[in-house]
Design an enzyme around this catalytic site. Structure first.
Site, PDB file in Angstrom:
ATOM      1  N   GLY A 192       0.800  -1.230   0.000  1.00 16.23           N
ATOM      2  CA  GLY A 192       0.000   0.000   0.000  1.00 16.23           C
ATOM      3  C   GLY A 192       0.830   1.276   0.000  1.00 16.23           C
ATOM      4  O   GLY A 192       1.847   1.358   0.662  1.00 16.23           O
ATOM      5  N   SER A 193       0.377   2.311  -0.729  1.00 17.54           N
ATOM      6  CA  SER A 193       1.199   3.494  -0.907  1.00 17.54           C
ATOM      7  C   SER A 193       0.377   4.638  -1.480  1.00 17.54           C
ATOM      8  O   SER A 193      -0.851   4.582  -1.544  1.00 17.54           O
ATOM      9  CB  SER A 193       2.378   3.169  -1.821  1.00 17.54           C
ATOM     10  OG  SER A 193       1.920   2.535  -2.994  1.00 17.54           O
TER      11      SER A 193
END
Length: 224
Positions: A192-193
């Protein structure tokens, strides 16, 4: 296409490391005469990890629009912030900031938003706050990629790749001096980012907060 297969190669490396660890656990279990069901559990967990890793590192070819003056989404995810701010590093003044959140189930290969030449790739160490928070860009580890547009000489846009709680590794595929076409693969963020796109005010935005975008395909902005 350029840089195709790099995401799959990263997946295979992780799966291979996990396999070594699983085999080591199985060997230790054998020495300690642990029940066979424990080895089955370890093997099942490794298989599930391998399947998830292949899913996470999927990397379809982008169907990039070719009309002039367009900026496409650099990543797959949801637009959760649009604002105007002053950015001195790349645009040198007031600009649009379009922030895209990439959840853990989104594709995590990024694409060039415009055709241009890479003016700089700068890594900044930092924290690993949750990427759900749009203000994490000011604190988290990130990589800033600067583009010189080939369509509008002298114009620069910026793309900041931001790590999150799970995303502890940002892997740029490009370096200063590289020339790219819009939609080409440029980087990989593992898990996730967030991606922040900085555009001059001469662009008219074509996306709204809450909209899902497809990296290399969805038109984010166009010349006003």
């Amino acid at each position: 296409m350029k840089h195709a297969g790099k995401a799959r190669h990263a997946a295979l490396k992780l799966i291979f490391v996990a396999l070594i660890l699983a085999c080591a656990l199985a060997a230790i279990g054998g020495c300690l005469r642990i029940e066979r069901w424990a080895a089955i559990v370890v093997a099942t967990l490794w298989l599930l990890f391998a399947l998830f890793t292949f899913y996470f590192f999927r990397d379809p070819n982008a169907r990039t629009p070719q009309d002039p003056g367009l900026v496409v989404a650099p990543g797959h995810g949801k637009v959760d912030l649009i604002e105007q701010l002053t950015e001195s590093k790349v645009t040198g003044g007031p600009c649009h900031r379009v922030s895209i959140f990439l959840s853990v189930i989104d594709i995590h290969v990024q694409n060039a938003p415009i055709s241009g030449k890479i003016a700089g790739v700068t890594r900044t160490n930092g924290q690993f706050m949750s990427a759900l928070k749009s203000d994490c860009a000011a604190f988290n580890e990130n990589v800033l990629i600067e583009f010189n547009s080939v369509e509008t000489p002298g114009e620069k846009i910026g793309l900041k790749l931001i790590a999150g709680v799970l995303a502890r590794r940002i892997v740029p595929f490009v370096e200063q001096g590289d020339e790219l076409r819009r939609g080409e693969r440029i980087s990989l963020i593992q898990f996730g980012s967030r991606c922040d796109l900085f555009l001059p005010l001469t662009y008219q935005l074509k996306v709204n907060v809450g909209q899902k975008v497809v990296g290399g395909e969805t038109v984010v902005a166009a010349k006003a």
